[in-house]
Write a protein that holds these residues in place. Structure first.
Motif, PDB file in Angstrom:
ATOM      1  N   GLN A   1       0.852  -1.182   0.000  1.00 51.89           N
ATOM      2  CA  GLN A   1       0.000   0.000   0.000  1.00 51.89           C
ATOM      3  C   GLN A   1       0.896   1.242   0.000  1.00 51.89           C
ATOM      4  O   GLN A   1       1.733   1.414   0.888  1.00 51.89           O
ATOM      5  CB  GLN A   1      -0.914   0.017   1.227  1.00 51.89           C
ATOM      6  N   GLN A   2       0.736   2.078  -1.000  1.00 49.51           N
ATOM      7  CA  GLN A   2       1.571   3.265  -1.113  1.00 49.51           C
ATOM      8  C   GLN A   2       1.252   4.252   0.006  1.00 49.51           C
ATOM      9  O   GLN A   2       0.093   4.410   0.404  1.00 49.51           O
ATOM     10  CB  GLN A   2       1.352   3.932  -2.472  1.00 49.51           C
ATOM     11  N   VAL A   3       2.282   4.895   0.507  1.00 48.52           N
ATOM     12  CA  VAL A   3       2.131   5.927   1.527  1.00 48.52           C
ATOM     13  C   VAL A   3       1.842   7.258   0.838  1.00 48.52           C
ATOM     14  O   VAL A   3       2.514   7.621  -0.137  1.00 48.52           O
ATOM     15  CB  VAL A   3       3.396   6.030   2.391  1.00 48.52           C
ATOM     16  N   LEU A   4       0.825   7.962   1.329  1.00 51.38           N
ATOM     17  CA  LEU A   4       0.437   9.218   0.695  1.00 51.38           C
ATOM     18  C   LEU A   4       1.589  10.217   0.717  1.00 51.38           C
ATOM     19  O   LEU A   4       1.902  10.856  -0.289  1.00 51.38           O
ATOM     20  CB  LEU A   4      -0.792   9.803   1.407  1.00 51.38           C
ATOM     21  N   PHE A   5       2.220  10.343   1.876  1.00 53.94           N
ATOM     22  CA  PHE A   5       3.393  11.217   2.003  1.00 53.94           C
ATOM     23  C   PHE A   5       4.561  10.340   2.455  1.00 53.94           C
ATOM     24  O   PHE A   5       4.543   9.828   3.575  1.00 53.94           O
ATOM     25  CB  PHE A   5       3.150  12.335   3.019  1.00 53.94           C
ATOM     26  N   PRO A   6       5.565  10.125   1.618  1.00 51.12           N
ATOM     27  CA  PRO A   6       6.709   9.278   1.997  1.00 51.12           C
ATOM     28  C   PRO A   6       7.317   9.735   3.316  1.00 51.12           C
ATOM     29  O   PRO A   6       7.460  10.929   3.577  1.00 51.12           O
ATOM     30  CB  PRO A   6       7.672   9.451   0.822  1.00 51.12           C
ATOM     31  N   LYS A   7       7.640   8.763   4.154  1.00 51.17           N
ATOM     32  CA  LYS A   7       8.170   9.048   5.479  1.00 51.17           C
ATOM     33  C   LYS A   7       9.662   8.747   5.519  1.00 51.17           C
ATOM     34  O   LYS A   7      10.136   7.777   4.929  1.00 51.17           O
ATOM     35  CB  LYS A   7       7.446   8.199   6.531  1.00 51.17           C
ATOM     36  N   THR A   8      10.406   9.585   6.225  1.00 50.90           N
ATOM     37  CA  THR A   8      11.839   9.405   6.407  1.00 50.90           C
ATOM     38  C   THR A   8      12.107   8.815   7.779  1.00 50.90           C
ATOM     39  O   THR A   8      11.580   9.299   8.781  1.00 50.90           O
ATOM     40  CB  THR A   8      12.577  10.746   6.267  1.00 50.90           C
ATOM     41  N   VAL A   9      12.905   7.769   7.836  1.00 48.05           N
ATOM     42  CA  VAL A   9      13.217   7.114   9.102  1.00 48.05           C
ATOM     43  C   VAL A   9      14.725   6.910   9.173  1.00 48.05           C
ATOM     44  O   VAL A   9      15.353   6.483   8.201  1.00 48.05           O
ATOM     45  CB  VAL A   9      12.468   5.764   9.232  1.00 48.05           C
ATOM     46  N   THR A  10      15.300   7.254  10.331  1.00 48.22           N
ATOM     47  CA  THR A  10      16.723   7.058  10.584  1.00 48.22           C
ATOM     48  C   THR A  10      16.891   5.948  11.600  1.00 48.22           C
ATOM     49  O   THR A  10      16.281   5.974  12.669  1.00 48.22           O
ATOM     50  CB  THR A  10      17.368   8.351  11.105  1.00 48.22           C
ATOM     51  N   VAL A  11      17.702   4.960  11.278  1.00 45.50           N
ATOM     52  CA  VAL A  11      17.910   3.805  12.137  1.00 45.50           C
ATOM     53  C   VAL A  11      19.381   3.734  12.517  1.00 45.50           C
ATOM     54  O   VAL A  11      20.210   4.507  12.026  1.00 45.50           O
ATOM     55  CB  VAL A  11      17.464   2.508  11.428  1.00 45.50           C
ATOM     56  N   SER A  12      19.705   2.813  13.399  1.00 48.79           N
ATOM     57  CA  SER A  12      21.102   2.633  13.784  1.00 48.79           C
ATOM     58  C   SER A  12      21.878   2.015  12.633  1.00 48.79           C
ATOM     59  O   SER A  12      21.314   1.468  11.680  1.00 48.79           O
ATOM     60  CB  SER A  12      21.190   1.728  15.021  1.00 48.79           C
ATOM     61  N   ALA A  13      23.193   2.102  12.724  1.00 51.53           N
ATOM     62  CA  ALA A  13      24.034   1.569  11.651  1.00 51.53           C
ATOM     63  C   ALA A  13      23.859   0.063  11.502  1.00 51.53           C
ATOM     64  O   ALA A  13      23.899  -0.476  10.394  1.00 51.53           O
ATOM     65  CB  ALA A  13      25.500   1.906  11.923  1.00 51.53           C
ATOM     66  N   VAL A  14      23.650  -0.626  12.628  1.00 53.98           N
ATOM     67  CA  VAL A  14      23.440  -2.072  12.560  1.00 53.98           C
ATOM     68  C   VAL A  14      22.139  -2.393  11.845  1.00 53.98           C
ATOM     69  O   VAL A  14      22.085  -3.258  10.960  1.00 53.98           O
ATOM     70  CB  VAL A  14      23.449  -2.670  13.984  1.00 53.98           C
ATOM     71  N   ASP A  15      21.048  -1.710  12.227  1.00 55.88           N
ATOM     72  CA  ASP A  15      19.762  -1.953  11.576  1.00 55.88           C
ATOM     73  C   ASP A  15      19.784  -1.534  10.114  1.00 55.88           C
ATOM     74  O   ASP A  15      19.063  -2.104   9.279  1.00 55.88           O
ATOM     75  CB  ASP A  15      18.650  -1.203  12.321  1.00 55.88           C
ATOM     76  N   TYR A  16      20.589  -0.544   9.781  1.00 61.15           N
ATOM     77  CA  TYR A  16      20.729  -0.129   8.389  1.00 61.15           C
ATOM     78  C   TYR A  16      21.304  -1.271   7.551  1.00 61.15           C
ATOM     79  O   TYR A  16      20.830  -1.537   6.442  1.00 61.15           O
ATOM     80  CB  TYR A  16      21.634   1.101   8.318  1.00 61.15           C
ATOM     81  N   GLN A  17      22.295  -1.960   8.098  1.00 59.41           N
ATOM     82  CA  GLN A  17      22.864  -3.104   7.394  1.00 59.41           C
ATOM     83  C   GLN A  17      21.863  -4.246   7.282  1.00 59.41           C
ATOM     84  O   GLN A  17      21.819  -4.954   6.274  1.00 59.41           O
ATOM     85  CB  GLN A  17      24.132  -3.581   8.115  1.00 59.41           C
ATOM     86  N   VAL A  18      21.033  -4.427   8.317  1.00 59.87           N
ATOM     87  CA  VAL A  18      20.003  -5.468   8.271  1.00 59.87           C
ATOM     88  C   VAL A  18      19.018  -5.202   7.141  1.00 59.87           C
ATOM     89  O   VAL A  18      18.648  -6.104   6.378  1.00 59.87           O
ATOM     90  CB  VAL A  18      19.264  -5.548   9.622  1.00 59.87           C
ATOM     91  N   ALA A  19      18.583  -3.949   7.018  1.00 62.98           N
ATOM     92  CA  ALA A  19      17.613  -3.607   5.980  1.00 62.98           C
ATOM     93  C   ALA A  19      18.194  -3.811   4.587  1.00 62.98           C
ATOM     94  O   ALA A  19      17.509  -4.299   3.674  1.00 62.98           O
ATOM     95  CB  ALA A  19      17.150  -2.161   6.152  1.00 62.98           C
ATOM     96  N   LEU A  20      19.460  -3.446   4.409  1.00 69.00           N
ATOM     97  CA  LEU A  20      20.070  -3.631   3.095  1.00 69.00           C
ATOM     98  C   LEU A  20      20.217  -5.103   2.746  1.00 69.00           C
ATOM     99  O   LEU A  20      19.997  -5.524   1.607  1.00 69.00           O
ATOM    100  CB  LEU A  20      21.440  -2.946   3.056  1.00 69.00           C
ATOM    101  N   ASP A  21      20.579  -5.911   3.725  1.00 68.14           N
ATOM    102  CA  ASP A  21      20.771  -7.331   3.465  1.00 68.14           C
ATOM    103  C   ASP A  21      19.450  -8.040   3.196  1.00 68.14           C
ATOM    104  O   ASP A  21      19.398  -9.000   2.422  1.00 68.14           O
ATOM    105  CB  ASP A  21      21.482  -7.972   4.652  1.00 68.14           C
ATOM    106  N   LEU A  22      18.368  -7.582   3.825  1.00 64.89           N
ATOM    107  CA  LEU A  22      17.061  -8.226   3.677  1.00 64.89           C
ATOM    108  C   LEU A  22      16.149  -7.433   2.753  1.00 64.89           C
ATOM    109  O   LEU A  22      14.926  -7.555   2.839  1.00 64.89           O
ATOM    110  CB  LEU A  22      16.394  -8.379   5.045  1.00 64.89           C
ATOM    111  N   ARG A  23      16.721  -6.646   1.886  1.00 59.99           N
ATOM    112  CA  ARG A  23      15.893  -5.784   1.029  1.00 59.99           C
ATOM    113  C   ARG A  23      14.955  -6.606   0.148  1.00 59.99           C
ATOM    114  O   ARG A  23      13.783  -6.264  -0.007  1.00 59.99           O
ATOM    115  CB  ARG A  23      16.782  -4.906   0.169  1.00 59.99           C
ATOM    116  N   THR A  24      15.446  -7.678  -0.423  1.00 59.13           N
ATOM    117  CA  THR A  24      14.604  -8.500  -1.297  1.00 59.13           C
ATOM    118  C   THR A  24      13.431  -9.077  -0.531  1.00 59.13           C
ATOM    119  O   THR A  24      12.282  -9.058  -1.007  1.00 59.13           O
ATOM    120  CB  THR A  24      15.434  -9.632  -1.920  1.00 59.13           C
ATOM    121  N   GLU A  25      13.682  -9.577   0.684  1.00 61.01           N
ATOM    122  CA  GLU A  25      12.611 -10.161   1.481  1.00 61.01           C
ATOM    123  C   GLU A  25      11.627  -9.093   1.945  1.00 61.01           C
ATOM    124  O   GLU A  25      10.410  -9.322   1.953  1.00 61.01           O
ATOM    125  CB  GLU A  25      13.189 -10.900   2.690  1.00 61.01           C
TER     126      GLU A  25
END
Length: 689
Positions: free
Chosen positions: A546-570
């Motif tokens: 479901q598309q977000v009407l107004f895109p939201k910006t979220v800042t995470v920790s460096a560790v969680d940033y790596q998690v998101a990049l690694d699991l991007r496909t999933e």
């Protein structure tokens, strides 16, 4: 007779030692960073490629080494920090284990350049698998520059046991954060695959925390400081409202060395008792300074576990320090001594005075002539019916309601047969609204509650299978529930009349079955249903977004940033759509359609995404799950909590139908029970003396 005992070659002995010291790339990072800090460096740079598999480089501006010291540093049991056995009990440095560099050089290709500030030239040493390939003089900057290439190149079995790059990088970031927090005055930087992950200038501890974990922590920190002759505690704790459900950002340092200590963690959590919800964990970075003679740090190879000679005293001091910080910054709940808690006490004269005209709680009502007439505020149980209510000329103190006498016990149940008034619930069929125990406002008799035609129920976000087109009557919630026996299996009773589903405190569902009462955990039911859907989406790569009407910006920790990049496909398979914005920041453009709000609005996308990554990191660390399984579990658990709310009768029936259509309706993916049957015999026993 030939002797069979002989000395091992140095190369094999070093590889055996490396099995204890060098467990993964993060172990190398820890040793090299600690050595740089012990060398008096004011700036340390860490460069990593392929999560440390191909390169780990540490550059510092410390003291450097002479040619002889550089060569001796790779020998086993060589150190500059221990002279006698007594020094083992007075250690204040970090990397004092003499076998560290020798163990690293035994399983990698190492190249070191080092120079003291007073020397004109420096020294270059190359080692591969404990064999010295080169030693020569070179021109280099003061300090030490050490490169560790192709870790475990000569031990393929160890290399095959390494985890994915994202997992190994998370461990590297953890070690980097611990050393950087313990030495806030030193400038640290971290680069992974030529991309900057951290750039932390030296300064105060508070600035180091904000630079490392984000600007959101700027308003969440409270200083903690306690000095005693035995031990001193200082650092920062987080406000109760910033507590999270995962234990990821909690740090204890003893004499600037990171430790893990569940006993002291219990002291901190105990100080927060009553201020944070159950299952949440506070943020803290606490430093404990104590005489090294009172601790033993040699009980674990990585030195992350220590023993105190008086743990109870340390426990009490830590708890007192945290409570003091919470009290100073008004983080703990306080008592309101101004409020009168004796409202129904016998002495009502003082209370009545507050309700008189001009009193503290006086109220006025306009009469027909426009004059203001005092009107007392009366408790709801003392207010008469609307037809009998009349303005009171003089307020009287509230009286305690008269209780029925034991001889007239039928009066206790008069409310069930009493006609509906302005304060009573309208009489309706039991099947329409049986949520008697919730806190919703009671509708008026002349304003019946109807569900709008265009309203979207909560359960509508979770698609229901189409009914089968056959001669057999459709299976309804009533037939599904009534087919559940004592053992939880389904008994064949098709075509049975629909049974009401009662909701209790927006948390549990209750309905009748053949053998008694069926209790359903509402949150667990949604978790099971959502897990099945997310798991199917990950398997077939067909999750809806479901598309977000107004895109939201979220800042995470460096560790969680790596998690998101690694699991991007999933993550994209289940419906998330996001783009990288740099500096550990994402822009969320879409979320899974199954976790939408019942009104169609998408609320809290940033919090949902950030909490999901934290939950996923915790689940992956505790359980040996594959990526798809861990993501489906974490997302289902995080999303199910959004549905602990009031459900209409149709939503309750739809929820039960979807639950019993799932693969395992009795348990959540984590093994928690969803349903429980209370037998008729147990119900009868509740009313027996």
């Amino acid at each position: 007779m030939q002797n069979i005992i002989h000395l091992l070659p140095d190369s094999i002995a070093n590889q055996i030692a490396a099995g204890e010291v060098v467990q993964r790339p993060a172990s190398v990072v820890k040793e090299l960073l600690e050595n740089a800090v012990d060398a008096g460096a004011t700036s340390v740079q860490l460069v990593v490629r392929e999560a440390g598999r191909t390169l780990i480089q540490v550059i510092d501006d410390g003291k450097g080494m002479t040619e002889t010291d550089a060569r001796m540093s790779f020998e086993r049991h060589a150190t500059s920090k221990i002279r006698t056995s007594d020094d083992l009990f007075k250690i204040r440095t970090m990397g004092f284990r003499g076998e560290a560099l020798a163990s690293i050089a035994a399983v990698a290709q190492v190249e070191m350049r080092t120079r003291k500030a007073d020397d004109e030239v420096g020294t270059l040493i190359r080692i591969e698998g404990s064999d010295i390939k080169a030693q020569e003089s070179v021109s280099c900057l003061p300090g030490t520059n050490i490169l560790v290439k192709n870790l475990f190149f000569n031990v393929p079995a160890r290399r095959n046991f390494l985890k994915s790059n994202s997992v190994e990088m998370r461990h590297i970031i953890d070690e980097f954060q611990r050393v950087a927090l313990a030495n806030s005055e030193v400038t640290f930087s971290l680069f992974h695959n030529d991309q900057e992950v951290f750039n932390l200038p030296g300064g105060k501890l508070s600035r180091r925390i904000v630079d490392m974990f984000g600007k959101a922590y700027r308003e969440q920190l409270a200083a903690c400081d306690e000095e005693t002759p035995y031990v001193s505690v200082h650092g920062f704790i987080g406000k109760p409202e910033s507590a999270r459900k995962t234990r990821n950002e909690q740090f204890f340092f003893v004499n600037n060395r990171f430790i893990k200590h569940n006993y002291l963690h219990h002291a901190v959590v105990g100080a927060y008792e009553g201020t944070i919800p159950e299952g949440h964990h506070p943020f803290y970075v606490l430093f404990i300074d104590i005489d090294p003679s009172h601790i033993d740090i040699n009980i674990h190879p990585t030195k992350t576990e220590i023993k105190f000679d008086d743990e109870r005293s340390v426990y009490a001091i830590v708890m007192a320090a945290v409570r003091k910080a919470m009290g100073i910054y008004n983080l703990s709940p306080s008592l309101d001594f101004e409020s009168d808690v004796n409202f129904l006490d016998g002495g009502g004269a003082a209370i009545a005075k507050q309700f008189e005209p001009g009193g503290k709680h006086s109220a006025t009502a306009k009469n027909g002539g426009g004059s203001s007439v005092p009107r007392p505020i009366t408790p709801s149980w003392a207010q008469p019916a609307p037809a009998d209510r009349a303005p009171a000329a003089k307020p009287a103190p509230p009286a305690r309601p008269q209780q029925p006498s034991p001889q007239n016990w039928q009066a206790m149940f008069d409310g069930a047969a009493r006609p509906a008034t302005a304060r009573s619930r309208p009489e309706k069929p039991v099947g329409d609204d049986v949520n008697w125990l919730d806190d919703r406002p009671v509708p008026m008799p002349d304003a019946p509650v109807d569900v709008p035609a265009d309203a979207t129920p909560v359960a509508a976000n979770i698609p229901v299978a189409e009914p089968a087109t056959s001669a057999e009557p459709p299976v309804t919630m009533g037939s599904r529930a009534n087919r559940m026996g004592q053992s939880g299996t389904v008994e064949a009773m098709p075509g049975e009349a629909e049974t009401a589903v009662i909701q209790v405190q927006n948390r549990f569902l209750v309905t009748t079955v053949k053998s008694g009462l069926l209790l359903i955990d509402q949150r667990g039911a949604y978790e099971r249903i959502l897990y099945d859907q997310f798991h199917t989406a990950l398997t077939k790569h067909g999750g809806s977004s479901q598309q977000v009407l107004f895109p939201k910006t979220v800042t995470v920790s460096a560790v969680d940033y790596q998690v998101a990049l690694d699991l991007r496909t999933e993550l994209e398979s289940v419906g998330f759509q996001f783009d990288e914005l740099g500096a550990n920041t994402f822009v969320i453009r879409g979320i899974p359609a199954q976790i939408a709000d019942e009104s169609g609005r998408r609320a809290g996308e940033e919090e949902l995404f950030a909490n999901l990554l934290a939950q996923l990191r915790a689940d992956t660390g505790k359980l040996k799950l594959d990526r798809s399984e861990a993501l489906a579990r974490s997302l289902a658990r995080r999303s199910a909590s959004r549905y602990v709310k009031f459900l209409s009768p149709s939503e309750r029936r739809a929820l039960v139908d979807q639950l019993f259509a799932s693969a395992n309706p009795s348990y959540t993916p984590g093994g928690e029970a969803i349903t429980s049957v209370v037998s008729l015999d147990k119900l009868s026993g509740l009313f027996k003396a």
